[in-house]
Design a protein around this motif. Structure first.
Motif, PDB file in Angstrom:
ATOM      1  N   ASP A 199       0.862  -1.192   0.000  1.00  0.00           N
ATOM      2  CA  ASP A 199       0.000   0.000   0.000  1.00  0.00           C
ATOM      3  C   ASP A 199       0.896   1.239   0.000  1.00  0.00           C
ATOM      4  O   ASP A 199       2.092   1.148  -0.266  1.00  0.00           O
ATOM      5  N   ALA A 200       0.319   2.384   0.324  1.00  0.00           N
ATOM      6  CA  ALA A 200       1.057   3.643   0.192  1.00  0.00           C
ATOM      7  C   ALA A 200       2.302   3.703   1.073  1.00  0.00           C
ATOM      8  O   ALA A 200       3.249   4.421   0.779  1.00  0.00           O
ATOM      9  N   THR A 201       2.293   2.937   2.166  1.00  0.00           N
ATOM     10  CA  THR A 201       3.447   3.012   3.065  1.00  0.00           C
ATOM     11  C   THR A 201       4.148   1.669   3.272  1.00  0.00           C
ATOM     12  O   THR A 201       5.020   1.551   4.122  1.00  0.00           O
ATOM     13  N   HIS A 202       3.750   0.644   2.507  1.00  0.00           N
ATOM     14  CA  HIS A 202       4.398  -0.663   2.647  1.00  0.00           C
ATOM     15  C   HIS A 202       4.705  -1.271   1.286  1.00  0.00           C
ATOM     16  O   HIS A 202       3.878  -1.212   0.371  1.00  0.00           O
ATOM     17  N   LEU A 203       5.885  -1.835   1.185  1.00  0.00           N
ATOM     18  CA  LEU A 203       6.252  -2.576  -0.021  1.00  0.00           C
ATOM     19  C   LEU A 203       6.812  -3.927   0.417  1.00  0.00           C
ATOM     20  O   LEU A 203       7.314  -4.052   1.538  1.00  0.00           O
ATOM     21  N   ALA A 204       6.727  -4.925  -0.475  1.00  0.00           N
ATOM     22  CA  ALA A 204       7.270  -6.245  -0.120  1.00  0.00           C
ATOM     23  C   ALA A 204       8.790  -6.278  -0.324  1.00  0.00           C
ATOM     24  O   ALA A 204       9.486  -7.065   0.295  1.00  0.00           O
ATOM     25  N   ALA A 205       9.295  -5.428  -1.208  1.00  0.00           N
ATOM     26  CA  ALA A 205      10.744  -5.288  -1.378  1.00  0.00           C
ATOM     27  C   ALA A 205      11.048  -3.813  -1.193  1.00  0.00           C
ATOM     28  O   ALA A 205      10.450  -2.967  -1.860  1.00  0.00           O
ATOM     29  N   PHE A 206      11.931  -3.510  -0.293  1.00  0.00           N
ATOM     30  CA  PHE A 206      12.178  -2.109   0.051  1.00  0.00           C
ATOM     31  C   PHE A 206      13.628  -1.961   0.492  1.00  0.00           C
ATOM     32  O   PHE A 206      14.361  -2.939   0.577  1.00  0.00           O
ATOM     33  N   ASN A 207      14.018  -0.753   0.758  1.00  0.00           N
ATOM     34  CA  ASN A 207      15.412  -0.511   1.159  1.00  0.00           C
ATOM     35  C   ASN A 207      15.504  -0.087   2.616  1.00  0.00           C
ATOM     36  O   ASN A 207      14.669   0.688   3.097  1.00  0.00           O
ATOM     37  N   GLN A 208      16.515  -0.597   3.280  1.00  0.00           N
ATOM     38  CA  GLN A 208      16.836  -0.143   4.640  1.00  0.00           C
ATOM     39  C   GLN A 208      18.286   0.301   4.661  1.00  0.00           C
ATOM     40  O   GLN A 208      19.060  -0.065   3.778  1.00  0.00           O
ATOM     41  N   CYS A 209      18.632   1.050   5.668  1.00  0.00           N
ATOM     42  CA  CYS A 209      20.051   1.332   5.866  1.00  0.00           C
ATOM     43  C   CYS A 209      20.368   1.106   7.341  1.00  0.00           C
ATOM     44  O   CYS A 209      19.916   1.850   8.206  1.00  0.00           O
ATOM     45  N   GLU A 210      21.110   0.044   7.576  1.00  0.00           N
ATOM     46  CA  GLU A 210      21.497  -0.285   8.941  1.00  0.00           C
ATOM     47  C   GLU A 210      22.706   0.551   9.335  1.00  0.00           C
ATOM     48  O   GLU A 210      23.526   0.911   8.481  1.00  0.00           O
ATOM     49  N   GLY A 211      22.820   0.844  10.598  1.00  0.00           N
ATOM     50  CA  GLY A 211      24.031   1.498  11.089  1.00  0.00           C
ATOM     51  C   GLY A 211      24.482   0.800  12.353  1.00  0.00           C
ATOM     52  O   GLY A 211      23.660   0.292  13.129  1.00  0.00           O
ATOM     53  N   LEU A 212      25.783   0.714  12.548  1.00  0.00           N
ATOM     54  CA  LEU A 212      26.300   0.043  13.748  1.00  0.00           C
ATOM     55  C   LEU A 212      27.540   0.779  14.215  1.00  0.00           C
ATOM     56  O   LEU A 212      28.443   1.072  13.428  1.00  0.00           O
ATOM     57  N   ASP A 311      13.338   4.023   2.047  1.00  0.00           N
ATOM     58  CA  ASP A 311      12.371   4.554   1.087  1.00  0.00           C
ATOM     59  C   ASP A 311      11.489   5.608   1.755  1.00  0.00           C
ATOM     60  O   ASP A 311      11.147   6.623   1.166  1.00  0.00           O
ATOM     61  N   ARG A 312      11.173   5.354   2.992  1.00  0.00           N
ATOM     62  CA  ARG A 312      10.339   6.305   3.732  1.00  0.00           C
ATOM     63  C   ARG A 312      11.068   7.643   3.875  1.00  0.00           C
ATOM     64  O   ARG A 312      10.480   8.711   3.762  1.00  0.00           O
ATOM     65  N   MET A 313      12.363   7.558   4.113  1.00  0.00           N
ATOM     66  CA  MET A 313      13.172   8.768   4.239  1.00  0.00           C
ATOM     67  C   MET A 313      13.160   9.561   2.921  1.00  0.00           C
ATOM     68  O   MET A 313      13.081  10.786   2.917  1.00  0.00           O
ATOM     69  N   VAL A 314      13.219   8.814   1.818  1.00  0.00           N
ATOM     70  CA  VAL A 314      13.203   9.463   0.498  1.00  0.00           C
ATOM     71  C   VAL A 314      11.862  10.155   0.282  1.00  0.00           C
ATOM     72  O   VAL A 314      11.781  11.290  -0.187  1.00  0.00           O
ATOM     73  N   MET A 315      10.791   9.449   0.685  1.00  0.00           N
ATOM     74  CA  MET A 315       9.437  10.034   0.575  1.00  0.00           C
ATOM     75  C   MET A 315       9.349  11.363   1.306  1.00  0.00           C
ATOM     76  O   MET A 315       8.842  12.350   0.799  1.00  0.00           O
ATOM     77  N   LEU A 316       9.860  11.336   2.531  1.00  0.00           N
ATOM     78  CA  LEU A 316       9.759  12.533   3.367  1.00  0.00           C
ATOM     79  C   LEU A 316      10.620  13.647   2.794  1.00  0.00           C
ATOM     80  O   LEU A 316      10.227  14.810   2.758  1.00  0.00           O
ATOM     81  N   ARG A 317      11.785  13.276   2.358  1.00  0.00           N
ATOM     82  CA  ARG A 317      12.713  14.263   1.826  1.00  0.00           C
ATOM     83  C   ARG A 317      12.111  15.003   0.622  1.00  0.00           C
ATOM     84  O   ARG A 317      12.270  16.204   0.449  1.00  0.00           O
ATOM     85  N   TYR A 318      11.415  14.247  -0.250  1.00  0.00           N
ATOM     86  CA  TYR A 318      10.873  14.857  -1.459  1.00  0.00           C
ATOM     87  C   TYR A 318       9.377  15.140  -1.377  1.00  0.00           C
ATOM     88  O   TYR A 318       8.768  15.525  -2.368  1.00  0.00           O
ATOM     89  N   GLY A 319       8.790  14.905  -0.200  1.00  0.00           N
ATOM     90  CA  GLY A 319       7.359  15.182  -0.050  1.00  0.00           C
ATOM     91  C   GLY A 319       6.493  14.288  -0.928  1.00  0.00           C
ATOM     92  O   GLY A 319       5.455  14.713  -1.423  1.00  0.00           O
ATOM     93  N   ILE A 320       6.900  13.033  -1.122  1.00  0.00           N
ATOM     94  CA  ILE A 320       6.114  12.088  -1.929  1.00  0.00           C
ATOM     95  C   ILE A 320       5.147  11.366  -1.000  1.00  0.00           C
ATOM     96  O   ILE A 320       5.546  10.906   0.070  1.00  0.00           O
ATOM     97  N   ASP A 321       3.860  11.276  -1.399  1.00  0.00           N
ATOM     98  CA  ASP A 321       2.894  10.751  -0.431  1.00  0.00           C
ATOM     99  C   ASP A 321       2.603   9.259  -0.613  1.00  0.00           C
ATOM    100  O   ASP A 321       1.791   8.701   0.112  1.00  0.00           O
ATOM    101  N   ASP A 322       3.219   8.604  -1.588  1.00  0.00           N
ATOM    102  CA  ASP A 322       2.928   7.196  -1.805  1.00  0.00           C
ATOM    103  C   ASP A 322       4.208   6.467  -2.219  1.00  0.00           C
ATOM    104  O   ASP A 322       4.809   6.784  -3.245  1.00  0.00           O
ATOM    105  N   LEU A 323       4.602   5.499  -1.392  1.00  0.00           N
ATOM    106  CA  LEU A 323       5.861   4.768  -1.642  1.00  0.00           C
ATOM    107  C   LEU A 323       5.923   4.147  -3.028  1.00  0.00           C
ATOM    108  O   LEU A 323       6.982   4.064  -3.636  1.00  0.00           O
ATOM    109  N   ARG A 324       4.771   3.702  -3.522  1.00  0.00           N
ATOM    110  CA  ARG A 324       4.763   2.994  -4.801  1.00  0.00           C
ATOM    111  C   ARG A 324       5.248   3.879  -5.931  1.00  0.00           C
ATOM    112  O   ARG A 324       5.757   3.401  -6.935  1.00  0.00           O
ATOM    113  N   ARG A 325       5.098   5.168  -5.755  1.00  0.00           N
ATOM    114  CA  ARG A 325       5.512   6.087  -6.822  1.00  0.00           C
ATOM    115  C   ARG A 325       7.028   6.074  -7.033  1.00  0.00           C
ATOM    116  O   ARG A 325       7.508   6.419  -8.100  1.00  0.00           O
ATOM    117  N   LEU A 326       7.759   5.654  -6.021  1.00  0.00           N
ATOM    118  CA  LEU A 326       9.217   5.584  -6.178  1.00  0.00           C
ATOM    119  C   LEU A 326       9.636   4.479  -7.136  1.00  0.00           C
ATOM    120  O   LEU A 326      10.763   4.436  -7.594  1.00  0.00           O
TER     121      LEU A 326
END
Ligand code: PHE
Length: 337
Positions: A199-212, A311-326
């Motif tokens: 849906d607009a805020t969930h994808l089955a394949a997405f990107n994360q960035c881990e930090g340690l 991906d969520r960070m990218v959405m927020l950065r560019y003001g995109i309201d739906d993850l699928r649009r990426l």
């Protein structure tokens, strides 16, 4: 003297008569080349009585300048004529709009480059690991034993081989700590997979960035400063943040970093579900069991970890309201960025 005048007139006539750039170059060679008329004049200089040499030399130089000017002027004329011919032939339509849609990097790539640059500045390295994981690296070593209810949280896909398309990049923490001695500073950006309804805020394949970050005497203060710095860099302003307690088996304490909703500036809207806040980075202090599973003594080393929803960070950065649009290749969206 008369020679000079005659050569000048010849050169003027010859450049004027040159019908294209190649003919013009022949004219240049004829007058200014090594065996050209002007060179020949210079050679005569030596035969003149000494008191005349200087004056004659200056005149020949002036002539050379004039011939060069004829050549330059004719070159411009010929180039212009060539352009006009293209236009007349209709090969070029100068009324076409000049704005072209040139290629650009994907917003996810742009943000990724910025995140990597930010962490390089803080002394972090980029680490990576396989996208198809085993249960040890995706779960067990992260203090999520088999049959523990926490495994359900990650809506895991399983391959028939029993392997796991990694549900998070936290597996790269484990692989790094297994193979290396602290102190460690890494980020691990990459794809993750979950059995989500899209849906607009969930994808089955997405990107994360881990930090340690593993070192001695690391505190929540270090974690807080690091993540607040990251968010400020990505959002471009000192966006208000808050940390809330949260549970992730591999960290203790576990936290969620929220930023003030960038759409309503905290007053409440449909995107932040009227809370005024948006959750962006789950994080916490690395659990002693995780350090132990990787062969490190938790009494000697400690640190923090975070797993940014990229991906969520990218959405927020560019003001995109739906993850699928990426991911839908809609160029209209990209043009606005
Ligand atoms: N791996 C967690 C997840 O995907 C995020 C996380 C990473 C939380 C690191 C805390 C520390 O949900």
């Amino acid at each position: 003297m008369s020679d000079l005048g005659a050569i000048r007139d010849d050169a003027q006539a010859a450049t004027g008569a040159a019908g294209d750039l190649r003919a013009l170059d022949e004219v240049r060679v004829r007058f200014l080349g090594k065996k050209g008329a002007v060179k020949a004049l210079l050679k005569q200089t030596g035969k003149l009585p000494p008191e005349e040499r200087k004056g004659f030399g200056m005149q020949v130089n002036a002539l050379r300048g004039e011939v060069q000017a004829f050549l330059d002027a004719r070159k411009l004329e010929l180039e212009q004529a060539a352009q006009d011919a293209v236009l007349e032939a209709g090969w070029l339509d100068p009324t076409l709009p000049t704005e072209r849609q040139t290629g650009d990097l994907h917003p996810i790539t742009k943000v990724l480059m910025e995140v990597v640059d930010h962490f390089h500045g803080l002394g972090y390295e980029v680490a990576s690991g396989p996208e198809i994981e085993d249960a040890f690296h995706n779960f067990d070593a992260l203090n999520i034993p088999a049959n523990h209810p926490a495994r359900d949280v990650w809506d895991t896909f399983y391959l028939t081989s029993g392997e796991i398309p990694r549900t998070h990049t936290s597996s790269v923490q484990i692989r790094t700590m297994e193979n290396r001695q602290p102190p460690l500073r890494i980020i691990a950006p990459g794809k993750c997979f979950r059995n989500e309804t899209i849906d607009a805020t969930h994808l089955a394949a997405f990107n994360q960035c881990e930090g340690l970050f593993i070192d001695k005497d690391v505190t929540v203060g270090h974690l807080k400063a690091t993540l607040e710095g990251l968010v400020e860099r990505l959002m471009g302003y000192k966006v208000p943040t808050r940390f809330r307690p949260a549970f992730y088996p591999f960290v203790e304490p576990g936290l969620d970093l929220d930023i003030e909703c960038i759409f309503c500036k905290g007053s409440g809207c449909s995107i932040c579900k009227d809370s005024g806040w948006i959750e962006v980075i789950p994080c916490g202090m690395v659990h002693p069991n995780v350090l132990r599973a990787c062969g490190h003594d938790p009494d000697e080393w400690n640190g923090f970890a975070f797993g940014m929803g990229f991906d969520r960070m990218v959405m927020l950065r560019y003001g995109i309201d739906d993850l699928r649009r990426l991911y839908d290749g809609n160029l209209d969206l990209v043009r606005k960025l």
